[in-house]
Design an enzyme around this catalytic site. Structure first.
Site, PDB file in Angstrom:
ATOM      1  N   GLY A   1      -6.571   5.371  -7.003  1.00 56.72           N
ATOM      2  CA  GLY A   1      -6.086   4.131  -7.614  1.00 56.72           C
ATOM      3  C   GLY A   1      -5.449   3.092  -6.532  1.00 56.72           C
ATOM      4  O   GLY A   1      -5.020   2.273  -6.965  1.00 56.72           O
TER       5      GLY A   1
ATOM      6  N   GLU B   1      -4.454  -1.844   9.498  1.00 59.01           N
ATOM      7  CA  GLU B   1      -4.675  -0.331   9.459  1.00 59.01           C
ATOM      8  C   GLU B   1      -5.260  -0.028   8.144  1.00 59.01           C
ATOM      9  O   GLU B   1      -6.092   0.965   7.877  1.00 59.01           O
ATOM     10  CB  GLU B   1      -3.808   0.291   9.916  1.00 59.01           C
TER      11      GLU B   1
ATOM     12  N   GLU C   1      -2.549   2.853  22.414  1.00 59.45           N
ATOM     13  CA  GLU C   1      -3.766   3.858  22.231  1.00 59.45           C
ATOM     14  C   GLU C   1      -4.636   3.229  23.524  1.00 59.45           C
ATOM     15  O   GLU C   1      -5.857   4.204  23.592  1.00 59.45           O
ATOM     16  CB  GLU C   1      -4.387   2.917  20.877  1.00 59.45           C
TER      17      GLU C   1
ATOM     18  N   HIS D   1      -3.913   9.113 -16.358  1.00 61.92           N
ATOM     19  CA  HIS D   1      -3.685   7.914 -15.449  1.00 61.92           C
ATOM     20  C   HIS D   1      -2.437   7.312 -16.357  1.00 61.92           C
ATOM     21  O   HIS D   1      -1.277   7.668 -16.449  1.00 61.92           O
ATOM     22  CB  HIS D   1      -4.486   6.974 -15.442  1.00 61.92           C
TER      23      HIS D   1
ATOM     24  N   HIS E   1      -2.105   2.696  15.478  1.00 64.67           N
ATOM     25  CA  HIS E   1      -0.985   2.468  16.261  1.00 64.67           C
ATOM     26  C   HIS E   1       0.068   3.097  15.870  1.00 64.67           C
ATOM     27  O   HIS E   1       0.561   3.036  14.694  1.00 64.67           O
ATOM     28  CB  HIS E   1      -0.607   1.028  16.435  1.00 64.67           C
TER      29      HIS E   1
ATOM     30  N   GLY F   1      -2.899  -0.539  19.645  1.00 69.89           N
ATOM     31  CA  GLY F   1      -1.723  -1.144  20.442  1.00 69.89           C
ATOM     32  C   GLY F   1      -1.584  -0.601  21.701  1.00 69.89           C
ATOM     33  O   GLY F   1      -2.629   0.123  22.060  1.00 69.89           O
ATOM     34  N   SER F   2      -0.602  -1.036  22.570  1.00 68.83           N
ATOM     35  CA  SER F   2      -0.750  -0.524  24.052  1.00 68.83           C
ATOM     36  C   SER F   2      -0.679   0.940  24.105  1.00 68.83           C
ATOM     37  O   SER F   2      -1.298   1.620  24.862  1.00 68.83           O
ATOM     38  CB  SER F   2       0.535  -1.019  24.642  1.00 68.83           C
TER      39      SER F   2
HETATM   40  C1  LIG Z   1      -1.777  -0.697  -3.203  1.00 63.53           C
HETATM   41  C2  LIG Z   1      -1.866  -1.006  -4.394  1.00 63.53           C
HETATM   42  N1  LIG Z   1      -0.925  -1.764  -5.044  1.00 63.53           N
HETATM   43  C3  LIG Z   1      -0.527  -2.203  -6.395  1.00 63.53           C
HETATM   44  C4  LIG Z   1      -1.207  -1.485  -7.385  1.00 63.53           C
HETATM   45  C5  LIG Z   1      -1.027  -1.669  -8.784  1.00 63.53           C
HETATM   46  N2  LIG Z   1      -2.153  -2.360  -9.639  1.00 63.53           N
HETATM   47  C6  LIG Z   1      -2.540  -3.521  -9.350  1.00 63.53           C
HETATM   48  C7  LIG Z   1      -1.798  -4.674  -8.784  1.00 63.53           C
HETATM   49  C8  LIG Z   1      -3.674  -3.982 -10.280  1.00 63.53           C
HETATM   50  C9  LIG Z   1      -4.315  -5.197 -10.839  1.00 63.53           C
HETATM   51  C10 LIG Z   1      -5.560  -5.317  -9.930  1.00 63.53           C
HETATM   52  O1  LIG Z   1      -6.194  -6.626 -10.058  1.00 63.53           O
HETATM   53  P1  LIG Z   1      -7.679  -6.921  -9.986  1.00 63.53           P
HETATM   54  O2  LIG Z   1      -7.590  -8.498 -10.140  1.00 63.53           O
HETATM   55  O3  LIG Z   1      -8.116  -6.365  -8.588  1.00 63.53           O
HETATM   56  O4  LIG Z   1      -8.713  -6.343 -11.107  1.00 63.53           O
HETATM   57  P2  LIG Z   1      -8.456  -6.691 -12.544  1.00 63.53           P
HETATM   58  O5  LIG Z   1      -7.804  -7.982 -12.947  1.00 63.53           O
HETATM   59  O6  LIG Z   1      -9.713  -6.382 -13.297  1.00 63.53           O
HETATM   60  O7  LIG Z   1      -7.264  -5.713 -12.878  1.00 63.53           O
HETATM   61  S1  LIG Z   1      -4.324  -2.229 -10.965  1.00 63.53           S
HETATM   62  C11 LIG Z   1      -3.034  -1.502 -10.190  1.00 63.53           C
HETATM   63  O8  LIG Z   1      -3.095  -0.079 -10.376  1.00 63.53           O
HETATM   64  C12 LIG Z   1      -2.293  -0.424  -6.915  1.00 63.53           C
HETATM   65  N3  LIG Z   1      -2.847   0.239  -7.896  1.00 63.53           N
HETATM   66  N4  LIG Z   1      -2.276  -0.091  -5.536  1.00 63.53           N
END
Ligand SMILES: Cc1ncc(Cn2c(C)c(CCOP(=O)(O)OP(=O)(O)O)sc2=O)c(N)n1
Ligand SMILES: [Ca+2]
Length: 525
Positions: A400, A46, A27, A279, A69, A24-25
């Site tokens: 995750g 980002e 930076e 998890h 930014h 952005g400006s």
């Molecule tokens: C930034 C972010 N947003 C939402 C999630 C929640 N989430 C989500 C939305 C998943 C589904 C991912 O779907 P995909 O199509 O990449 O893979 P699968 O269909 O094999 O599960 S797994 C999971 O923990 C996350 N982990 N991280």
């Protein structure tokens, strides 16, 4: 000499000459007059910028420099930053700030409480009190990231870069900081005695071991011990050959299933991992009755927060090498790698089973391929089919947080052109970092993205079953075609029409980025 000149020279001496950024400006005054050795890798969001830098840093084994930014850019980076925190990636995040005199009146692009914004994710965050302190603060951000193995953040008002530096400011150019941590001989003697007294020890290996380049030493240690060997739950790097005869799999990320998996082992040695990165919530005994656990990690916070066992905070590599010296050589054993199961077949013939896709990758990709995987419901299929026997072959979002996979595959490809890079990305995950396709096209990177299109957030459907919420909305994502999305960013997109076509596509080497979309059956974790 300007503050900017001292800062650039310090970064050059530290080898931080690749800047991942979205400007952005605020930076521009930092990015002006960059010396010739520097290159700027532009990301369009980002989140993608940070995940590209994360992949790059993990592949090079060194810190990576990011330039964001102010508040809006730094805020966009937070999701990707969660992964870098848990993969312990030493990212150095810099961000532009409004000019000093305008911050208090909250002029546009003021990052009102810049250092506070990024806590508790980063290990260290600051905004220098004066322009003269910028180079020293930048040095501290670099050293803090390296020593803590955690991202650091420095916000700099943009009128600081053109202030005049003084002799004291330039003293930072000659600075460096090193750390070495070796276990105390008595601690080692105690560990050796425990291992030799154990009836049936088990090894649990964490991603840090692969980050530290210990893949081969750890394999030798497992063979020396003849121990059942597991990957730590929520594994973000693979520290051991997954078809090795001693490999028992990646531990499930639930309390009860971990205790069940470790049944029969009287001693569990956890190397380079927290205890544990659970998890899904599956309550039960933390360990089987009578089982003792010893954790070796240089992550003091992970050691402090573990719910059970004894921890030794030191360099796991030093312990591995010491144990290899102390434990007697076993009789020579043939290392017969396990044979993958016949891939599962889909229930309908218009899609492929993920196991068929992964078997196709195994059979067509070179043995030194690096895989960046973000396909959250196919892990079981992945480990049943893939065959990885080298270090730095597997990268997964460590917290995750989705949006790591696609950009990190680009970052890994930028870091090292000697090993092929394949991203295995779910049709849900792809959207969180999709703009990285544009950067891959701009740099003409030979990266293959296998886009697993099952039309669902498959992992969430598994969780919905587990949590008894089958009617929860928001878990199906039909109607996306990533071949046309890829073309829109300048990347060749191809639809694999069946298994033979997929195998033929994957068998073709590529010297430019490509996305291969394959329709797959939605499976459970
Ligand atoms: C930034 C972010 N947003 C939402 C999630 C929640 N989430 C989500 C939305 C998943 C589904 C991912 O779907 P995909 O199509 O990449 O893979 P699968 O269909 O094999 O599960 S797994 C999971 O923990 C996350 N982990 N991280
Ligand atoms: Ca999906």
């Amino acid at each position: 000499m300007l503050i900017r000149t001292v800062a650039h020279e310090f970064l050059r001496r530290q080898g931080l000459t690749t800047i991942f950024g979205n400007p952005g400006s605020n930076e521009l005054p930092f990015l002006a007059e960059l010396p010739g050795e520097f290159r700027y890798v532009l990301g369009l969001h980002e989140g993608a910028v940070v995940s590209m830098a994360d992949g790059y840093a993990q592949a090079t084994g060194r810190p990576a420099l990011v330039n964001l930014h102010a508040a809006s850019g730094s805020g966009n980076a937070m999701g990707a930053l969660t992964n870098a925190v848990y993969s312990r990636t030493p990212l150095v995040l810099t961000a532009g700030q409004q000019v000093r005199s305008a911050i208090g009146l909250e002029a546009m692009l003021s990052n009102v409480d810049a250092a506070q914004l990024m806590r508790p994710l980063v290990g260290w965050a600051a905004e220098p009190a004066t322009a003269a302190d910028v180079p020293r603060s930048l040095a501290q951000a670099v050293f803090e990231a390296r020593l803590r193995r955690r991202p650091s953040y420095l916000s700099v008002p943009y009128d600081d870069w053109t202030a005049e530096a003084d002799a004291n400011t330039a003293a930072v150019l000659d600075r460096d900081v090193e750390r070495s941590a070796h276990p105390d001989p008595a601690q080692l003697d105690r560990l050796v005695a425990e291992l030799q007294a154990a009836r049936n020890p088990a090894l649990v290996l964490g991603g840090d071991l692969d980050t530290d380049g210990l893949f081969d030493e750890v394999t030798a240690l497992a063979e020396r011990m003849g121990a059942d060997t597991w990957g730590a739950p929520s594994l973000f790097r693979l520290p051991f050959p997954n078809r090795h005869p001693l490999f028992r799999g990646v531990l499930p990320a639930g309390i009860a299933p971990i205790a069940q998996a470790l049944e029969g082992h009287d001693l569990v040695l956890v190397l380079g991992a927290p205890v544990f990165r659970y998890h899904q919530h599956e309550p039960g005994d933390l360990l089987p009755a009578g089982t003792r656990l010893v954790q070796v990690t240089d992550d003091a916070e992970a050691a402090a927060r573990a719910p059970m066992g004894r921890a030794l905070v030191t360099d796991p590599g030093a312990v591995v090498r010491a144990l290899l010296k102390a434990l007697p050589e076993p009789p020579e054993q043939p290392r017969e790698y396990t044979t993958p199961a016949t891939p599962a077949q889909p229930r309908s013939d218009d899609v492929l089973h993920p196991e068929q896709v992964f078997a196709a990758l195994r059979d067509t990709q070179p043995a030194d391929t690096r895989y960046v995987v973000e396909s959250t419901s196919t892990s079981r299929a992945w480990w049943r089919q893939i065959d990885l026997r080298r270090g730095a072959s597997y990268f997964w979002p460590a917290s995750g947080g989705l949006g790591f996979g696609l950009p990190a595959a680009v970052g890994v490809a930028l870091a090292d052109g000697d090993r092929p890079v394949v991203g295995v990305i779910g049709d849900g995950s792809a959207n969180y970092g999709i703009t990285a396709l544009w950067t891959a096209a701009q740099h003409r990177l030979p990266v293959t993205v296998v886009l697993m299109r099952n039309g669902t957030y498959g992992a969430l459907q598994w969780f919905a079953d587990l949590l008894g919420t089958p009617d929860a909305p928001g878990t199906t994502i039909p109607g996306m075609d990533f071949t046309t999305i890829a073309e829109g960013y300048g990347v060749t997109g191809v639809q694999a029409t069946d298994l033979d076509h997929l195998r033929a596509l994957l068998a073709e080497p590529t010297d430019t980025p490509r996305l291969v979309q394959v329709d797959t059956e939605s499976t459970r974790l």
